[in-house]
Design an enzyme around this catalytic site. Structure first.
Site, PDB file in Angstrom:
ATOM      1  N   GLU A 167       0.829  -1.197   0.000  1.00 33.33           N
ATOM      2  CA  GLU A 167       0.000   0.000   0.000  1.00 33.33           C
ATOM      3  C   GLU A 167       0.869   1.255   0.000  1.00 33.33           C
ATOM      4  O   GLU A 167       0.579   2.233  -0.694  1.00 33.33           O
ATOM      5  CB  GLU A 167      -0.943  -0.039   1.209  1.00 33.33           C
ATOM      6  CG  GLU A 167      -1.948  -1.168   1.152  1.00 33.33           C
ATOM      7  CD  GLU A 167      -1.367  -2.575   1.384  1.00 33.33           C
ATOM      8  OE1 GLU A 167      -1.989  -3.541   0.912  1.00 33.33           O
ATOM      9  OE2 GLU A 167      -0.298  -2.706   2.029  1.00 33.33           O
TER      10      GLU A 167
ATOM     11  N   HIS B  40      10.107  14.659  10.199  1.00 36.93           N
ATOM     12  CA  HIS B  40      11.307  14.745   9.371  1.00 36.93           C
ATOM     13  C   HIS B  40      11.025  14.619   7.875  1.00 36.93           C
ATOM     14  O   HIS B  40      11.780  15.163   7.077  1.00 36.93           O
ATOM     15  CB  HIS B  40      12.312  13.655   9.764  1.00 36.93           C
ATOM     16  CG  HIS B  40      12.900  13.868  11.110  1.00 36.93           C
ATOM     17  ND1 HIS B  40      13.853  13.029  11.631  1.00 36.93           N
ATOM     18  CD2 HIS B  40      12.676  14.810  12.069  1.00 36.93           C
ATOM     19  CE1 HIS B  40      14.202  13.444  12.846  1.00 36.93           C
ATOM     20  NE2 HIS B  40      13.493  14.528  13.134  1.00 36.93           N
TER      21      HIS B  40
END
Length: 173
Positions: free
Chosen positions: A76, A103
């Site tokens: 996915e 991040h």
């Protein structure tokens, strides 16, 4: 905030749970399927649509995020990352869900419906959706390198520390 969600048969139970959980918390949820259990369904059909919904929203100036769910979350995530403008991260812990946003400014999270409890996966999604991107220069620079590669196909230049010297280069004996 709008949240696009898609899964396959292995993620259907979690998707159904998240639809209610997200709505109860005020999210506008767009369900890209599946809508019935079919053990032969193909995750790209639903996950590409969820990721495309996120990318389309951003192109139109609407902030949204996505959630894609499968058995492990691996396929996915791969499917979602095929959509231009998508940075999908596989979350398997609270820390990976948080770092995906902090991040990497990921805009889609992938979770494995067969890997953790529904409570744990709900928590991963919650952390992902509520964690902002830090905007730190080093993270922004890296994301821009990826975006530039996606647009142009040109690899980023090697840093000075990686050129010259001859060691570690392919073809060296």
């Amino acid at each position: 905030m709008r949240v696009h969600i898609g899964s396959d048969h292995a993620g259907l139970d979690l998707k159904e749970h998240l639809l209610n959980w997200l709505a109860d918390r005020g999210y506008e949820v767009i369900d890209h399927g599946p809508f019935v259990y079919d053990p032969q369904d193909d995750y790209p059909v639903f996950c590409l649509r969820a990721a495309d919904g996120v990318a389309s929203d951003w192109q139109e100036g609407r902030e949204s995020l996505g959630v894609v769910i499968g058995g492990s979350g691996n396929g996915e995530q791969i499917a979602a990352n095929k959509v231009a403008g998508i940075r999908s991260a596989l979350a398997w812990s609270e820390e990976t869900a948080e770092l995906a946003r902090l991040h990497n400014n990921a805009n889609v999270v992938s979770v494995g419906g067969r890997m953790h409890t529904i409570e744990d996966m709900t928590r991963f999604v919650e952390i992902f959706l509520t964690t902002p991107f830090t905007g730190e220069e080093r993270h922004s620079r890296r994301i821009e390198m990826l975006a530039d590669y996606e647009r142009t196909g040109n690899l980023p230049p090697l840093p000075e520390s990686a050129v010259g010297g001859g060691t570690g280069q392919s073809g060296d004996a």
